[in-house]
Design a protein around this motif. Structure first.
Motif, PDB file in Angstrom:
ATOM      1  N   GLU A  61       0.894  -1.297  -0.064  1.00  0.00           N
ATOM      2  CA  GLU A  61       0.053  -0.141  -0.027  1.00  0.00           C
ATOM      3  C   GLU A  61       0.931   1.338  -0.232  1.00  0.00           C
ATOM      4  O   GLU A  61       0.643   2.025   0.929  1.00  0.00           O
ATOM      5  CB  GLU A  61      -1.016  -0.111   1.181  1.00  0.00           C
ATOM      6  N   PRO A  62       1.800   1.545  -0.841  1.00  0.00           N
ATOM      7  CA  PRO A  62       2.629   2.398  -1.012  1.00  0.00           C
ATOM      8  C   PRO A  62       2.160   3.773  -1.281  1.00  0.00           C
ATOM      9  O   PRO A  62       1.023   3.914  -2.052  1.00  0.00           O
ATOM     10  CB  PRO A  62       3.771   2.056  -1.925  1.00  0.00           C
ATOM     11  N   ASP A  63       2.633   4.925  -0.870  1.00  0.00           N
ATOM     12  CA  ASP A  63       2.396   6.174  -1.270  1.00  0.00           C
ATOM     13  C   ASP A  63       2.604   6.525  -2.764  1.00  0.00           C
ATOM     14  O   ASP A  63       3.754   5.771  -3.196  1.00  0.00           O
ATOM     15  CB  ASP A  63       2.948   7.173  -0.404  1.00  0.00           C
ATOM     16  N   ARG A  64       1.845   7.175  -3.666  1.00  0.00           N
ATOM     17  CA  ARG A  64       1.905   7.279  -4.960  1.00  0.00           C
ATOM     18  C   ARG A  64       3.236   7.967  -5.163  1.00  0.00           C
ATOM     19  O   ARG A  64       3.999   7.806  -6.072  1.00  0.00           O
ATOM     20  CB  ARG A  64       0.612   7.693  -5.544  1.00  0.00           C
TER      21      ARG A  64
ATOM     22  N   PHE B 211      11.203   4.129 -19.460  1.00  0.00           N
ATOM     23  CA  PHE B 211       9.957   4.250 -18.462  1.00  0.00           C
ATOM     24  C   PHE B 211      10.394   5.501 -18.033  1.00  0.00           C
ATOM     25  O   PHE B 211      11.214   6.429 -17.679  1.00  0.00           O
ATOM     26  CB  PHE B 211      10.073   3.327 -17.306  1.00  0.00           C
ATOM     27  N   THR B 212       9.100   6.170 -17.687  1.00  0.00           N
ATOM     28  CA  THR B 212       9.031   7.340 -16.737  1.00  0.00           C
ATOM     29  C   THR B 212       7.717   7.112 -15.616  1.00  0.00           C
ATOM     30  O   THR B 212       6.902   6.623 -16.341  1.00  0.00           O
ATOM     31  CB  THR B 212       8.952   8.924 -17.268  1.00  0.00           C
ATOM     32  N   SER B 213       7.658   8.216 -14.667  1.00  0.00           N
ATOM     33  CA  SER B 213       6.392   8.054 -13.739  1.00  0.00           C
ATOM     34  C   SER B 213       6.284   9.496 -13.256  1.00  0.00           C
ATOM     35  O   SER B 213       7.181  10.174 -13.086  1.00  0.00           O
ATOM     36  CB  SER B 213       6.884   6.956 -12.746  1.00  0.00           C
ATOM     37  N   TYR B 214       4.976   9.684 -13.044  1.00  0.00           N
ATOM     38  CA  TYR B 214       4.490  10.912 -12.735  1.00  0.00           C
ATOM     39  C   TYR B 214       3.234  10.893 -11.993  1.00  0.00           C
ATOM     40  O   TYR B 214       2.374  10.252 -12.230  1.00  0.00           O
ATOM     41  CB  TYR B 214       4.620  11.870 -13.600  1.00  0.00           C
ATOM     42  N   LEU B 215       2.724  12.071 -11.306  1.00  0.00           N
ATOM     43  CA  LEU B 215       1.296  12.112 -10.752  1.00  0.00           C
ATOM     44  C   LEU B 215       0.744  13.116 -11.498  1.00  0.00           C
ATOM     45  O   LEU B 215       1.177  14.029 -12.062  1.00  0.00           O
ATOM     46  CB  LEU B 215       1.249  12.568  -9.287  1.00  0.00           C
ATOM     47  N   GLU B 216      -0.601  12.676 -11.933  1.00  0.00           N
ATOM     48  CA  GLU B 216      -1.509  13.481 -12.472  1.00  0.00           C
ATOM     49  C   GLU B 216      -2.945  13.399 -12.128  1.00  0.00           C
ATOM     50  O   GLU B 216      -3.497  12.197 -12.041  1.00  0.00           O
ATOM     51  CB  GLU B 216      -1.510  13.087 -14.056  1.00  0.00           C
ATOM     52  N   ALA B 217      -3.483  14.434 -11.547  1.00  0.00           N
ATOM     53  CA  ALA B 217      -5.078  14.431 -11.215  1.00  0.00           C
ATOM     54  C   ALA B 217      -5.036  13.283  -9.981  1.00  0.00           C
ATOM     55  O   ALA B 217      -6.058  12.817  -9.997  1.00  0.00           O
ATOM     56  CB  ALA B 217      -5.919  14.165 -12.175  1.00  0.00           C
TER      57      ALA B 217
ATOM     58  N   LEU C 103      -1.370   7.790 -10.206  1.00  0.00           N
ATOM     59  CA  LEU C 103       0.075   7.459 -10.601  1.00  0.00           C
ATOM     60  C   LEU C 103       0.108   6.983 -11.974  1.00  0.00           C
ATOM     61  O   LEU C 103      -0.625   6.090 -12.472  1.00  0.00           O
ATOM     62  CB  LEU C 103       0.475   6.267  -9.471  1.00  0.00           C
ATOM     63  N   ILE C 104       1.001   7.740 -12.674  1.00  0.00           N
ATOM     64  CA  ILE C 104       1.127   7.377 -14.340  1.00  0.00           C
ATOM     65  C   ILE C 104       2.654   6.651 -14.596  1.00  0.00           C
ATOM     66  O   ILE C 104       3.548   7.304 -13.848  1.00  0.00           O
ATOM     67  CB  ILE C 104       0.886   8.701 -15.123  1.00  0.00           C
ATOM     68  N   ILE C 105       2.362   5.636 -15.062  1.00  0.00           N
ATOM     69  CA  ILE C 105       3.627   4.855 -15.572  1.00  0.00           C
ATOM     70  C   ILE C 105       3.565   5.015 -17.177  1.00  0.00           C
ATOM     71  O   ILE C 105       2.674   4.489 -17.622  1.00  0.00           O
ATOM     72  CB  ILE C 105       3.639   3.554 -15.177  1.00  0.00           C
ATOM     73  N   ARG C 106       4.628   5.510 -17.780  1.00  0.00           N
ATOM     74  CA  ARG C 106       4.502   5.739 -18.992  1.00  0.00           C
ATOM     75  C   ARG C 106       6.016   5.069 -19.779  1.00  0.00           C
ATOM     76  O   ARG C 106       6.902   5.011 -19.161  1.00  0.00           O
ATOM     77  CB  ARG C 106       4.415   7.066 -19.504  1.00  0.00           C
ATOM     78  N   SER C 107       5.650   4.101 -20.772  1.00  0.00           N
ATOM     79  CA  SER C 107       6.637   3.313 -21.667  1.00  0.00           C
ATOM     80  C   SER C 107       6.489   4.008 -22.959  1.00  0.00           C
ATOM     81  O   SER C 107       5.600   3.851 -23.694  1.00  0.00           O
ATOM     82  CB  SER C 107       6.287   2.038 -21.496  1.00  0.00           C
ATOM     83  N   ARG C 108       7.569   4.364 -23.344  1.00  0.00           N
ATOM     84  CA  ARG C 108       7.882   4.906 -24.814  1.00  0.00           C
ATOM     85  C   ARG C 108       8.803   4.306 -25.430  1.00  0.00           C
ATOM     86  O   ARG C 108       9.896   4.240 -24.890  1.00  0.00           O
ATOM     87  CB  ARG C 108       8.120   6.527 -24.512  1.00  0.00           C
ATOM     88  N   ARG C 109       8.580   4.097 -26.727  1.00  0.00           N
ATOM     89  CA  ARG C 109       9.298   3.459 -27.730  1.00  0.00           C
ATOM     90  C   ARG C 109       9.439   4.414 -28.985  1.00  0.00           C
ATOM     91  O   ARG C 109       8.422   4.780 -29.282  1.00  0.00           O
ATOM     92  CB  ARG C 109       8.824   2.021 -27.920  1.00  0.00           C
ATOM     93  N   TYR C 110      10.535   4.384 -29.516  1.00  0.00           N
ATOM     94  CA  TYR C 110      10.926   5.524 -30.455  1.00  0.00           C
ATOM     95  C   TYR C 110      11.001   5.161 -32.048  1.00  0.00           C
ATOM     96  O   TYR C 110      10.662   5.544 -32.797  1.00  0.00           O
ATOM     97  CB  TYR C 110      12.022   6.139 -30.216  1.00  0.00           C
ATOM     98  N   ARG C 111      11.214   3.604 -32.237  1.00  0.00           N
ATOM     99  CA  ARG C 111      11.446   3.056 -33.374  1.00  0.00           C
ATOM    100  C   ARG C 111      10.610   1.578 -33.579  1.00  0.00           C
ATOM    101  O   ARG C 111      11.159   0.678 -32.854  1.00  0.00           O
ATOM    102  CB  ARG C 111      12.642   3.026 -33.850  1.00  0.00           C
TER     103      ARG C 111
ATOM    104  N   HIS D 161      -4.874   2.746  -7.829  1.00  0.00           N
ATOM    105  CA  HIS D 161      -4.483   2.181  -6.466  1.00  0.00           C
ATOM    106  C   HIS D 161      -3.535   1.203  -6.571  1.00  0.00           C
ATOM    107  O   HIS D 161      -3.487   0.414  -7.590  1.00  0.00           O
ATOM    108  CB  HIS D 161      -5.561   1.462  -5.823  1.00  0.00           C
ATOM    109  N   VAL D 162      -2.245   1.376  -5.912  1.00  0.00           N
ATOM    110  CA  VAL D 162      -1.404   0.340  -5.907  1.00  0.00           C
ATOM    111  C   VAL D 162      -1.472  -0.479  -4.363  1.00  0.00           C
ATOM    112  O   VAL D 162      -1.221  -0.016  -3.607  1.00  0.00           O
ATOM    113  CB  VAL D 162      -0.093   1.171  -6.054  1.00  0.00           C
ATOM    114  N   TYR D 163      -1.448  -1.674  -4.844  1.00  0.00           N
ATOM    115  CA  TYR D 163      -1.557  -2.830  -3.427  1.00  0.00           C
ATOM    116  C   TYR D 163      -0.140  -2.861  -3.105  1.00  0.00           C
ATOM    117  O   TYR D 163       0.276  -3.117  -1.815  1.00  0.00           O
ATOM    118  CB  TYR D 163      -2.317  -3.936  -4.058  1.00  0.00           C
ATOM    119  N   VAL D 164       0.585  -3.656  -4.120  1.00  0.00           N
ATOM    120  CA  VAL D 164       2.025  -3.836  -3.707  1.00  0.00           C
ATOM    121  C   VAL D 164       3.069  -3.291  -4.801  1.00  0.00           C
ATOM    122  O   VAL D 164       2.739  -3.613  -5.825  1.00  0.00           O
ATOM    123  CB  VAL D 164       2.155  -5.225  -3.503  1.00  0.00           C
ATOM    124  N   LEU D 165       4.294  -3.113  -4.464  1.00  0.00           N
ATOM    125  CA  LEU D 165       5.507  -2.861  -5.217  1.00  0.00           C
ATOM    126  C   LEU D 165       6.532  -3.909  -4.745  1.00  0.00           C
ATOM    127  O   LEU D 165       6.919  -3.871  -3.686  1.00  0.00           O
ATOM    128  CB  LEU D 165       5.852  -1.222  -5.266  1.00  0.00           C
ATOM    129  N   LEU D 166       7.130  -4.771  -5.667  1.00  0.00           N
ATOM    130  CA  LEU D 166       8.267  -5.461  -5.343  1.00  0.00           C
ATOM    131  C   LEU D 166       9.367  -4.877  -6.316  1.00  0.00           C
ATOM    132  O   LEU D 166       9.106  -4.888  -7.455  1.00  0.00           O
ATOM    133  CB  LEU D 166       7.888  -6.836  -5.388  1.00  0.00           C
TER     134      LEU D 166
END
Length: 238
Positions: free
Chosen positions: A3-6, A75-81, A84-92, A103-108
């Motif tokens: 139950e981590p903080d965002r 990858f990058t991550s940020y808060l919006e409204a 928690l936002i996780i973004r994966s970007r590929r260029y080619r 809601h995030v239950y668990v992060l390992l």
């Protein structure tokens, strides 16, 4: 992290995604933008981020991920409204996966060791065995070429018998089926059209279905039982 903080999740992903395999269990939705577009409705998902840029988003069913990105993504991550936002970007090609976590239950996070993957008992190893033990096919068999290419495919092992007839060997690491018989028959028939001698066909596998065995005999083809697991053990009494 249970139950981590965002904000803590954002900071952790930004600082550590290149160093750890990160597994997140969250209530989330997913948007994909790229060669097409898709949306995954909110539900519980397992999100996996790997240091090489691989992204996997799994649901509660099936083996394959629902969304994914290959190695080389960033990858990058940020808060919006307050989400928690996780973004994966590929260029080619240019592709983006955006994961919105309510809601995030668990992060390992795991610092995994890199191992080597090796297949045992492959068809190539079965061919190796016959190359070393040509009499396994029959006395007088002489292997000539591996992966012998013809019009309709690639013959696993091409050789001659003691009467100088052409021998076609097709290998399967699992139980042979009627489709495998059809494949072997096609190779034999293709070679026979231009051959000035008989062309024989052998199907080599750890087993064969009853229907395949009937079809094999009807086409005057032959079967040899070879279990790749025995080759793994180095047993020469196959």
């Amino acid at each position: 992290m249970e139950e981590p903080d965002r904000k803590a999740v954002v900071d952790f992903i930004r600082k550590n995604w290149k160093h750890y395999v990160i597994l997140i269990f969250a209530f989330s939705s997913v948007r994909y933008e790229g060669r097409a577009a898709s949306e995954l409705s909110p539900s519980d998902h397992i999100i996996i981020l790997k240091p090489d840029g691989t992204l996997l988003v799994h649901g509660s069913e099936k083996r394959e991920p629902i969304n994914w990105q290959p190695p080389g993504s960033v990858f990058t991550s940020y808060l919006e409204a307050d989400k928690l936002i996780i973004r994966s970007r590929r260029y080619r090609p240019r592709e983006t996966v955006i994961i919105i976590c309510d809601h995030v239950y668990v992060l390992l996070a795991m610092n995994t060791r890199r191992g080597r993957f090796k297949i045992f008992g492959s068809e190539s190893q079965m061919v190796d065995y016959v190359m070393r033990n040509p009499n396994f096919i029959e006395e007088g068999f002489v292997p000539i070429a591996r992966e012998y290419r013809i019009k309709f495919g690639v013959i696993d092992l091409f050789g001659r018998d003691k009467q100088n007839n052409i021998v076609v060997c097709e290998f399967k690491r699992r139980t042979a089926t009627i489709q495998d018989v059809a494949q072997l028959a096609l190779y034999v028939d293709t070679l026979q059209k231009d051959a000035n001698c008989k062309v024989r066909g052998f199907l080599i596998a750890p087993g064969i279905t009853n229907m395949a065995l009937i079809a094999l005999k009807e086409k005057n083809l032959e079967f040899r039982k070879l279990d790749p697991k025995i080759i793994m053990r180095g047993d020469n009494t196959v």
